[in-house]
Design a protein around this motif. Structure first.
Motif, PDB file in Angstrom:
ATOM      1  N   LYS A 177       0.833  -1.199   0.000  1.00 54.22           N
ATOM      2  CA  LYS A 177       0.000   0.000   0.000  1.00 54.22           C
ATOM      3  C   LYS A 177       0.876   1.261   0.000  1.00 54.22           C
ATOM      4  N   ASN A 178       1.902   1.209   0.837  1.00 57.91           N
ATOM      5  CA  ASN A 178       2.799   2.355   0.909  1.00 57.91           C
ATOM      6  C   ASN A 178       3.559   2.559  -0.393  1.00 57.91           C
ATOM      7  N   ARG A 180       2.342   2.107  -3.386  1.00 60.71           N
ATOM      8  CA  ARG A 180       1.454   2.854  -4.300  1.00 60.71           C
ATOM      9  C   ARG A 180       1.465   4.344  -3.974  1.00 60.71           C
ATOM     10  N   ASP A 181       1.354   4.651  -2.674  1.00 58.63           N
ATOM     11  CA  ASP A 181       1.400   6.063  -2.255  1.00 58.63           C
ATOM     12  C   ASP A 181       2.728   6.692  -2.652  1.00 58.63           C
TER      13      ASP A 181
END
Lengths: 260, 280
Positions: A177-178, A180-181
């Motif tokens: 997830k990180n 993607r950010d």
């Protein structure tokens, strides 16, 4: 986005450790404003190429120019921000706050014997806010998560307002997830702040919709061109693109093709 | 003790020296500890011993050397040892820690030879090894003051370079810093501080004054600057407390200083544990 002016230009570069060449006949350029992904298997010479671009190693033959100047004469190293692969493996017990680590990114810009002024601290604060770590300003860096630490190192690289940001596999050890950010943040830096990005990565999938240019390295430059060309080639050579079995297109041949 | 300090110059010199080394030893100690170079201080202190032994031997042979404080020769040896360590570290790139036992044993070996040739220096030796409250002469004090001024000024001027070198050497290189020169300056400073601290804390314990206050401070400090400030406070408390005990109880100050530093370390560990439990 990208202009015709090349921030990095490499011609006929060779480099070897002992007898074995790790880089052979490398020709490469990176246009201003581009977001370039440098991909290649382990041991393909990516890190060596970065070290040469950063002036940590000297070319044994061939030419490297940065911002239009020969690398041996280049002085404005503060124009280049660098986030190393090893940044993540720092000693997490090191007693330094986020603020102190980011401020260390100004060392070269300030120059020898100069101390941080009010404006410099303001700049540090703005940069930390910009990477979304405002609340961790006075926290020791070892107390942060892997993704947050990576942002600290990005902030350290950004604080001197570089024109070119070089990242060596920055997402190793960062969760999905990180990541993607993280890529969105890079995209924003490139599009909205005009920073030229050179990203060394294994994760071509993750960045394929963000990058403008691709370079595939395996001791020789196997492909170097725009993302659209890369996609077209990928469609043509749907398998084996990433590594040894790709038919070697000479750099020159390919670029000539692209210009037509 | 206050009367003693006012009355006797040697005691005054010792306390002034104590206050100075209580600042400069932990100040450099922070950089040494975070760079994992703690043992370099030990190696250099043993080289300093060789210098002192050389001076004592020479002073038996030549009247000229008898008039010079052994501290000067000790400083020369210490700095030379630092340069030699750097040379060894570049020769053994993949085994950099090898430089430490080489220099350490070389220093002791040379020192022992000088001591034997000089037919021993029994009374002084104990003071050199474990420190002494009465050992700092006026010329020693001048040298120590000079060293401290140099050390503080250089650390102040090169603070951000030393920080970046300690935190991330590769980043320092990539920023275009001349890492080798800065490291070289740093290691010479370490050699100077060891020479300055040696008379009070003693050769065998000098490295502890550079590491123990830092070990305590690193447990509880937020950030690098705070680590430095706390280390200096702990160093200062250890030295002044240690000297006081040493004076009243007639003990070697090296021992009392180190034991106070150890006590502070244990206290900070307990405080940290307690605050964690409270928070948890």
């Amino acid at each position: 986005m990208s202009s015709n002016y090349s921030i990095i230009e490499i011609e006929r570069l060779y480099y070897r450790y002992d007898r074995e060449y790790v880089l052979e006949d490398i020709n490469f350029f990176q246009p201003e404003g581009s977001f370039l992904a440098l991909v290649g298997p382990n041991g393909s010479g990516k890190s060596t190429l970065l070290k040469l671009i950063l002036g940590l190693l000297r070319p044994q033959s061939g030419e490297i120019s940065i911002f239009g100047e020969k690398i041996s004469q280049f002085k404005n190293w503060e124009w280049i921000g660098f986030v190393s692969q090893k940044a993540n493996s720092f000693n997490t017990g090191f007693p330094a706050t986020v603020q102190e680590v980011v401020a260390s990114g100004l060392t070269k810009k300030l120059g020898l014997f100069k101390r941080m002024g009010k404006k410099d601290w303001q700049r540090v604060k703005e940069t930390i806010d910009a990477v979304g770590l405002g609340e961790f300003y006075h926290r020791n860096i070892g107390e942060l998560s892997g993704g947050q630490q990576q942002r600290v190192f990005i902030a350290r690289a950004l604080v001197s307002k570089p024109k070119l940001l070089i990242l060596d596999e920055p997402t190793v050890g960062v969760d999905a997830k990180n990541i993607r950010d993280f890529y969105s943040m890079l995209d924003d830096l490139n599009r909205n702040h005009g920073i030229t990005l050179l990203l060394v990565t294994h994760d071509m999938e993750g960045v394929s919709d963000k990058v403008t240019h691709v370079a595939c390295l395996n001791k020789k430059m196997i492909f170097h061109g725009k993302m659209e060309e890369f996609n077209k080639l990928k469609a043509d050579e749907s398998s084996h693109l990433y590594g040894y079995s790709l038919p070697i297109l000479s750099h020159k041949h390919h670029l000539e093709g692209a210009e037509k | 003790m206050i009367e003693g300090i006012l009355q006797y110059e040697f005691l005054r010199n010792s306390f002034i020296t104590g206050m100075i080394i209580g600042v400069i030893a932990p100040l450099l100690g922070v950089f040494i500890v975070v760079r994992r170079l703690s043992l370099i201080a030990d190696a250099l202190s043993h080289v300093t011993l060789a210098g002192i032994a050389a001076n004592l031997l020479l002073s038996k042979q030549f009247a000229f050397f008898a008039g010079i404080s052994p501290l000067y020769m000790g400083t020369v040896f210490s700095v030379a040892g630092a340069l030699f360590i750097e040379k060894l570290r570049s020769v053994y790139k993949h085994f950099q820690e090898l430089a430490i036992p080489i220099i350490l044993s070389g220093g002791v070996g040379l020192g022992v030879i000088f001591i034997s040739l000089a037919d021993g220096f029994n009374t002084d030796l104990f003071g050199y090894l474990f420190g002494s409250v009465s050992a700092v002469g006026r010329t020693d004090l001048y040298l120590i003051i000079l060293i401290s001024i140099v050390v503080i000024m250089v650390v102040f001027a090169l603070y951000k370079e030393l920080f970046i070198l300690s935190f991330d050497e590769e980043h320092a290189r990539a920023s275009g810093l001349h890492v080798k020169s800065i490291h070289f300056v740093f290691i010479v400073l370490v050699a100077l501080v060891i020479a300055a601290s040696m008379r009070i804390v003693g050769i065998l314990l000098v490295s502890s004054l550079m590491t123990l206050p830092v070990a305590a401070s690193i447990r509880i400090a937020k950030g690098f600057k705070q680590t430095i400030i706390l280390s200096i406070i702990f160093g200062e408390v250890s030295v002044l407390g240690g000297l006081t005990f040493s004076y009243y109880l007639d003990l070697a100050p090296g021992g009392t200083i180190v034991m106070i530093a150890v006590l502070i370390l244990i206290l900070t560990m307990a405080v940290k544990k307690f605050s964690f439990q409270k928070a948890g």
